[in-house]
Design a protein around this motif. Structure first.
Motif, PDB file in Angstrom:
ATOM      1  N   ASN A 171       5.679  -8.304   6.971  1.00 27.96           N
ATOM      2  CA  ASN A 171       6.600  -9.445   6.979  1.00 27.96           C
ATOM      3  C   ASN A 171       6.193 -10.543   7.948  1.00 27.96           C
ATOM      4  O   ASN A 171       7.014 -11.374   8.304  1.00 27.96           O
ATOM      5  N   ASP A 172       4.989 -10.550   8.428  1.00 29.43           N
ATOM      6  CA  ASP A 172       4.489 -11.624   9.283  1.00 29.43           C
ATOM      7  C   ASP A 172       3.256 -12.233   8.627  1.00 29.43           C
ATOM      8  O   ASP A 172       2.488 -11.540   7.969  1.00 29.43           O
ATOM      9  N   GLY A 193       0.702  -0.951   3.336  1.00 25.34           N
ATOM     10  CA  GLY A 193      -0.424  -0.444   2.559  1.00 25.34           C
ATOM     11  C   GLY A 193      -1.748  -0.857   3.164  1.00 25.34           C
ATOM     12  O   GLY A 193      -1.793  -1.393   4.272  1.00 25.34           O
ATOM     13  N   GLU A 194      -2.797  -0.593   2.449  1.00 22.43           N
ATOM     14  CA  GLU A 194      -4.139  -0.948   2.914  1.00 22.43           C
ATOM     15  C   GLU A 194      -4.757  -1.948   1.949  1.00 22.43           C
ATOM     16  O   GLU A 194      -4.652  -1.797   0.733  1.00 22.43           O
ATOM     17  N   GLU A 251      -8.142  -2.248  15.239  1.00 20.71           N
ATOM     18  CA  GLU A 251      -7.769  -3.314  16.163  1.00 20.71           C
ATOM     19  C   GLU A 251      -6.393  -3.818  15.759  1.00 20.71           C
ATOM     20  O   GLU A 251      -6.182  -4.227  14.611  1.00 20.71           O
ATOM     21  N   GLN A 252      -5.437  -3.782  16.694  1.00 14.28           N
ATOM     22  CA  GLN A 252      -4.078  -4.245  16.412  1.00 14.28           C
ATOM     23  C   GLN A 252      -4.027  -5.768  16.477  1.00 14.28           C
ATOM     24  O   GLN A 252      -4.487  -6.369  17.433  1.00 14.28           O
ATOM     25  N   ILE A 308      -7.503  -3.942   6.031  1.00 16.10           N
ATOM     26  CA  ILE A 308      -6.331  -4.437   6.737  1.00 16.10           C
ATOM     27  C   ILE A 308      -5.222  -3.444   6.435  1.00 16.10           C
ATOM     28  O   ILE A 308      -4.882  -3.236   5.268  1.00 16.10           O
ATOM     29  N   SER A 309      -4.684  -2.813   7.469  1.00 12.21           N
ATOM     30  CA  SER A 309      -3.601  -1.846   7.289  1.00 12.21           C
ATOM     31  C   SER A 309      -2.298  -2.486   7.725  1.00 12.21           C
ATOM     32  O   SER A 309      -2.189  -2.988   8.838  1.00 12.21           O
ATOM     33  N   ILE A 310      -1.319  -2.468   6.840  1.00 14.05           N
ATOM     34  CA  ILE A 310       0.002  -3.020   7.121  1.00 14.05           C
ATOM     35  C   ILE A 310       0.959  -1.854   7.306  1.00 14.05           C
ATOM     36  O   ILE A 310       1.027  -0.960   6.474  1.00 14.05           O
ATOM     37  N   LYS A 311       1.680  -1.878   8.409  1.00 16.93           N
ATOM     38  CA  LYS A 311       2.666  -0.805   8.654  1.00 16.93           C
ATOM     39  C   LYS A 311       4.058  -1.364   8.682  1.00 16.93           C
ATOM     40  O   LYS A 311       4.286  -2.526   8.835  1.00 16.93           O
TER      41      LYS A 311
END
Length: 117
Positions: free
Chosen positions: A53-54, A99-100, A27-28, A114-117
């Motif tokens: 960065n958010d 990262g995750e 889920e984005q 939680i995946s951060i791109k």
């Protein structure tokens, strides 16, 4: 005898798929808060995509009365929060690097990332 062996192989394949190969749909995270429902032994959604960065706020709503679902832990962020039954709990996620980051209950029966791109 052959039918029992075939049924056993199918059952083993289903177990392997469920525990090691199944990846829930991600889920984005948008501008609005995301609500993660804790119900029936799982987090919905259990895989969350975020931009780096958010800062984000994730609201957890526990509908599962199981004691295991009571605590939410995000070890990499040093977050441990008690989730009251049927009351939303907002978790603040600071800006993170790519990262995750895993989140789970204290016994790791309920799991999510939680995946951060």
């Amino acid at each position: 005898m052959l039918i029992i062996n075939i049924a056993g192989v199918i059952l083993i394949a289903l177990i392997i798929w469920w525990f090691w190969l199944y990846k829930p749909q991600a889920e984005q995270m948008g501008d609005d808060d995301l609500v993660v429902v804790v119900e029936n032994g799982v987090y919905k959604p259990s895989h969350i995509l975020m931009d780096s960065n958010d800062t984000h706020d994730i609201t957890f709503l526990r509908k599962d009365a199981s004691p295991c679902a009571e605590t939410l832990m995000i070890p990499q962020l040093e977050i441990s929060e008690t989730l009251p039954l049927n009351k939303p709990t907002k978790i603040h996620i600071p800006p993170l690097g790519a990262g995750e980051y895993a989140f789970h209950c204290q016994m790791q029966m309920y799991k999510g990332t939680i995946s951060i791109k």
